[in-house]
Design a protein around this motif. Structure first.
Motif, PDB file in Angstrom:
ATOM      1  N   TYR A   1       0.766  -1.215   0.134  1.00 44.16           N
ATOM      2  CA  TYR A   1      -0.035  -0.156  -0.086  1.00 44.16           C
ATOM      3  C   TYR A   1       0.746   1.373  -0.003  1.00 44.16           C
ATOM      4  O   TYR A   1       0.481   2.145  -0.727  1.00 44.16           O
ATOM      5  CB  TYR A   1      -0.834  -0.027   1.205  1.00 44.16           C
TER       6      TYR A   1
ATOM      7  N   HIS B   1      -7.697   4.310   3.112  1.00 46.05           N
ATOM      8  CA  HIS B   1      -7.564   2.927   3.220  1.00 46.05           C
ATOM      9  C   HIS B   1      -7.326   2.274   4.372  1.00 46.05           C
ATOM     10  O   HIS B   1      -8.169   1.435   5.147  1.00 46.05           O
ATOM     11  CB  HIS B   1      -6.475   2.175   2.222  1.00 46.05           C
TER      12      HIS B   1
ATOM     13  N   GLU C   1     -10.435   2.983   6.737  1.00 47.00           N
ATOM     14  CA  GLU C   1     -11.649   2.388   6.286  1.00 47.00           C
ATOM     15  C   GLU C   1     -11.314   0.705   6.783  1.00 47.00           C
ATOM     16  O   GLU C   1     -12.318   0.202   7.176  1.00 47.00           O
ATOM     17  CB  GLU C   1     -11.897   2.437   4.639  1.00 47.00           C
ATOM     18  N   HIS C   2     -10.336   0.370   6.642  1.00 46.30           N
ATOM     19  CA  HIS C   2     -10.277  -1.086   6.921  1.00 46.30           C
ATOM     20  C   HIS C   2      -9.798  -1.266   8.279  1.00 46.30           C
ATOM     21  O   HIS C   2     -10.125  -2.368   8.681  1.00 46.30           O
ATOM     22  CB  HIS C   2      -9.056  -1.527   6.106  1.00 46.30           C
ATOM     23  N   PHE C   3      -9.398  -0.324   9.200  1.00 45.16           N
ATOM     24  CA  PHE C   3      -9.109  -0.551  10.683  1.00 45.16           C
ATOM     25  C   PHE C   3      -9.663   0.538  11.321  1.00 45.16           C
ATOM     26  O   PHE C   3      -9.062   1.447  11.729  1.00 45.16           O
ATOM     27  CB  PHE C   3      -7.333  -0.418  10.682  1.00 45.16           C
TER      28      PHE C   3
END
Length: 194
Positions: free
Chosen positions: A145, A157, A160-162
């Motif tokens: 990433y 990112h 949103e993911h963590f």
């Protein structure tokens, strides 16, 4: 099994099979530590002699650059392990600090006791191998990433993911972890709100 160490019990059960009656003996290899926010549990320049399992709270591991800037390289929330695993394995001094982001409770195991634990309960070798494989895979994804996404997309990112990190960890630490400045993170957040 309902104990104050229920989280470790559940984590072990997720990756290894063992008799419930063995858990109290397994637990005897660990020391429980209560850390206040900002307490340092591992200090750069010292021998890395402990591995830490977070039962409650959050830790971050960082180094200080030559310019005096702290750079976060890892976080650990409940159910995560954290240490300078290379220095721990090689029995050397660490270049990193591990600090409590908030009041935190951990189980600490020394190198010597972990080696004895492997001998007495071989299932731990398999358990830690699995944990390290997952951790290594996550670090490869982070590198992907960092090399592949724009700075703004890296931040979006991550949040949103963590989301658990975005809600609990100060923005300046998230910025440090992602290689961004706190000012840039503030700009992204302001843009997202508008």
């Amino acid at each position: 099994m309902k104990t104050s160490n229920h989280l470790l019990y559940c984590h072990l059960k997720k990756y290894a099979s063992f008799e419930d009656s063995d858990f109290p003996q397994m637990l005897s290899y660990f020391e429980e530590l209560d850390l206040k926010k900002k307490d340092i549990v591992m200090k750069a320049g010292n021998l890395c002699n402990h591995n830490f399992f977070v039962m409650d709270g959050c830790l971050h591991m960082y180094f200080t650059s030559e310019k005096g800037t702290e750079r976060t390289v890892q976080f650990a929330l409940e159910g995560w392990w954290i240490s300078d695993f290379l220095a721990y394995h090689n029995r050397t001094n660490t270049d990193f600090n591990i600090q409590a982001v908030e009041n935190t409770k951990v189980l600490a195991i020394s190198y010597e006791k972990q080696e004895q634990l492997y001998h007495d309960f071989p299932l731990f070798e398999r358990y830690f191998r699995t944990i390290h494989q997952i951790g290594y895979g996550a670090s490869l994804n982070k590198m992907k990433y960092l090399h592949n996404l724009s700075k703004e997309d890296i931040y979006l990112h991550f949040t949103e993911h963590f989301p658990e990190f975005a809600q609990r960890v100060p923005q300046y630490l998230i910025a440090s972890f992602l290689g961004l400045t706190p000012e840039y993170v503030s700009e992204i957040r302001a843009k997202k709100r508008s």
